[in-house]
Write a protein that holds these residues in place. Structure first.
Motif, short mmCIF file in Angstrom:
data_model
loop_
_atom_site.label_atom_id
_atom_site.label_comp_id
_atom_site.label_asym_id
_atom_site.label_seq_id
_atom_site.Cartn_x
_atom_site.Cartn_y
_atom_site.Cartn_z
N GLY A 115 1.14 -1.23 0.13
CA GLY A 115 0.06 -0.09 0.03
C GLY A 115 0.56 1.15 0.44
O GLY A 115 0.45 2.37 -0.79
N LYS A 116 2.12 1.14 1.28
CA LYS A 116 2.65 2.44 0.99
C LYS A 116 3.13 2.58 -0.93
O LYS A 116 3.45 3.96 -1.16
CB LYS A 116 3.49 1.90 1.82
N ILE A 117 4.33 1.26 -1.56
CA ILE A 117 5.06 1.86 -2.40
C ILE A 117 3.67 1.82 -3.21
O ILE A 117 3.82 2.93 -3.93
CB ILE A 117 5.32 0.49 -2.08
N LEU A 118 2.54 1.08 -3.40
CA LEU A 118 1.09 1.77 -4.58
C LEU A 118 0.68 3.18 -3.47
O LEU A 118 -0.07 4.29 -5.02
CB LEU A 118 -0.06 1.88 -4.66
N GLY A 119 1.42 4.26 -2.97
CA GLY A 119 0.45 5.31 -2.33
C GLY A 119 -0.89 5.34 -1.79
O GLY A 119 -1.34 6.22 -1.03
N HIS A 120 -0.65 3.91 -1.09
CA HIS A 120 -2.23 4.12 -0.87
C HIS A 120 -1.79 4.12 0.84
O HIS A 120 -1.50 2.80 1.12
CB HIS A 120 -2.87 3.13 -0.93
N GLN A 121 -2.52 5.14 1.96
CA GLN A 121 -1.90 5.16 3.73
C GLN A 121 -2.51 4.69 3.73
O GLN A 121 -2.05 3.43 5.26
CB GLN A 121 -1.46 6.33 3.54
N ASN A 122 -3.99 3.72 3.48
CA ASN A 122 -5.02 4.07 4.46
C ASN A 122 -4.64 2.03 4.45
O ASN A 122 -5.11 1.50 3.77
CB ASN A 122 -6.48 3.89 3.96
N LYS A 123 -4.94 1.46 5.32
CA LYS A 123 -5.10 0.24 5.24
C LYS A 123 -5.80 -0.73 5.09
O LYS A 123 -6.26 -1.78 4.02
CB LYS A 123 -4.84 -0.72 6.74
N SER A 124 -7.03 -0.70 6.08
CA SER A 124 -8.09 -1.03 4.76
C SER A 124 -8.38 -0.71 3.71
O SER A 124 -8.99 -1.75 2.61
CB SER A 124 -9.50 -0.67 5.22
N TYR A 125 -8.08 0.01 3.08
CA TYR A 125 -8.28 1.12 1.46
C TYR A 125 -7.22 -0.54 0.15
O TYR A 125 -7.58 -1.61 -0.07
CB TYR A 125 -7.91 1.90 1.39
N ILE A 126 -6.23 -1.29 0.92
CA ILE A 126 -5.55 -2.23 0.26
C ILE A 126 -6.09 -3.44 0.48
O ILE A 126 -6.35 -4.43 -0.78
CB ILE A 126 -3.75 -1.85 0.88
N SER A 127 -6.35 -3.34 1.78
CA SER A 127 -6.92 -5.22 1.79
C SER A 127 -8.65 -4.87 0.77
O SER A 127 -8.55 -5.74 0.00
CB SER A 127 -7.79 -5.14 3.48
N GLU A 128 -9.16 -3.77 0.69
CA GLU A 128 -10.58 -3.98 -0.10
C GLU A 128 -9.65 -3.78 -0.99
O GLU A 128 -10.26 -4.47 -2.32
CB GLU A 128 -10.56 -2.82 -0.50
N LEU A 129 -8.46 -3.53 -2.22
CA LEU A 129 -8.09 -3.91 -3.52
C LEU A 129 -8.13 -5.39 -3.71
O LEU A 129 -7.71 -5.77 -5.07
CB LEU A 129 -6.84 -3.12 -3.71
N ILE A 130 -7.05 -5.83 -2.69
CA ILE A 130 -6.35 -7.10 -3.32
C ILE A 130 -7.55 -8.03 -2.82
O ILE A 130 -7.82 -9.41 -3.24
CB ILE A 130 -5.02 -7.68 -1.84
N ASN A 131 -8.80 -8.08 -1.88
CA ASN A 131 -9.64 -8.94 -1.69
C ASN A 131 -10.95 -8.73 -2.99
O ASN A 131 -11.93 -9.15 -3.07
CB ASN A 131 -10.67 -8.32 -0.32
N GLY A 132 -10.67 -7.53 -3.89
CA GLY A 132 -11.36 -7.67 -4.98
C GLY A 132 -12.54 -6.35 -4.96
O GLY A 132 -13.93 -6.26 -5.61
N ILE A 133 -12.71 -6.04 -3.77
CA ILE A 133 -13.59 -5.22 -3.28
C ILE A 133 -13.73 -3.57 -3.73
O ILE A 133 -14.99 -3.07 -4.45
CB ILE A 133 -14.02 -4.76 -1.83
#
Length: 182
Positions: A115-133
């Motif tokens: 998430g940090k590498i991609l510029g997404h600081q929000n922990k739940s946001y990267i989880s949403e991305l990886i989980n396909g939400i």
């Protein structure tokens, strides 16, 4: 969402519109509901989203599949086709998630590191991305591909939304070019 190549990201659109309008959206909503059930254990904000989604599922099923509505062969066929498409999408996203997690593990990285590498600081946001939400942006997928050595074919969903398919088919029909097939 930045790049709506995906299916499960259509959930935001469904929630915004306040209704499920077809069988494919219903199947996607049912799959998203299952994912949200798991994610809501990590973050309570998902519980509220899930509650709204479940109400829309209930309303659609009541209107479309109640004893009052007419159930035809065509309706059943569309439902079956939607279930197959949604399941194929679900399998793709599960495989992508597994592949990303394997590569993160190999490089001793966490989801939060990605998430940090991609510029997404929000922990739940990267989880949403990886989980396909939510949908990764094309830029995110390119970075993941280069960073983790994953082929783009394994990261980019090969699905085109129904509305985009309809637009392409309509344009082809207007061109009246028998060589084009979609």
């Amino acid at each position: 969402m930045d790049l709506n190549m995906n299916t499960f990201s259509d959930i935001d659109k469904i929630l915004e519109s306040g209704q499920i309008s077809n069988e494919l959206d219903l199947e996607r909503a049912i799959i998203a509901d299952r994912k949200l059930r798991v994610l809501s254990k990590e973050n309570s904000k998902f519980s509220e989203i899930r509650k709204k989604l479940r109400a829309l599922i209930y309303n659609y099923e009541n209107e479309t599949w109640s004893t009052h509505s007419r159930i035809t062969e065509s309706k059943l066929r569309k439902s079956d086709e939607a279930e197959i498409i949604a399941n194929e999408e679900r399998i793709f996203f599960l495989q992508r998630k597994k592949l990303i997690r394997q590569k993160l593990n190999y490089f001793d990285l966490t989801q939060q590191d990605l998430g940090k590498i991609l510029g997404h600081q929000n922990k739940s946001y990267i989880s949403e991305l990886i989980n396909g939400i939510r949908s990764f942006t094309l830029k995110d997928l390119l970075i993941i591909s280069k960073l983790l050595g994953i082929k783009l074919n394994d990261l980019i969903p090969p699905f085109i939304s129904k509305s985009d398919q309809d637009k392409v088919l309509e344009a082809i029909e207007k061109m009246n070019n028998p060589k084009l097939n979609f």
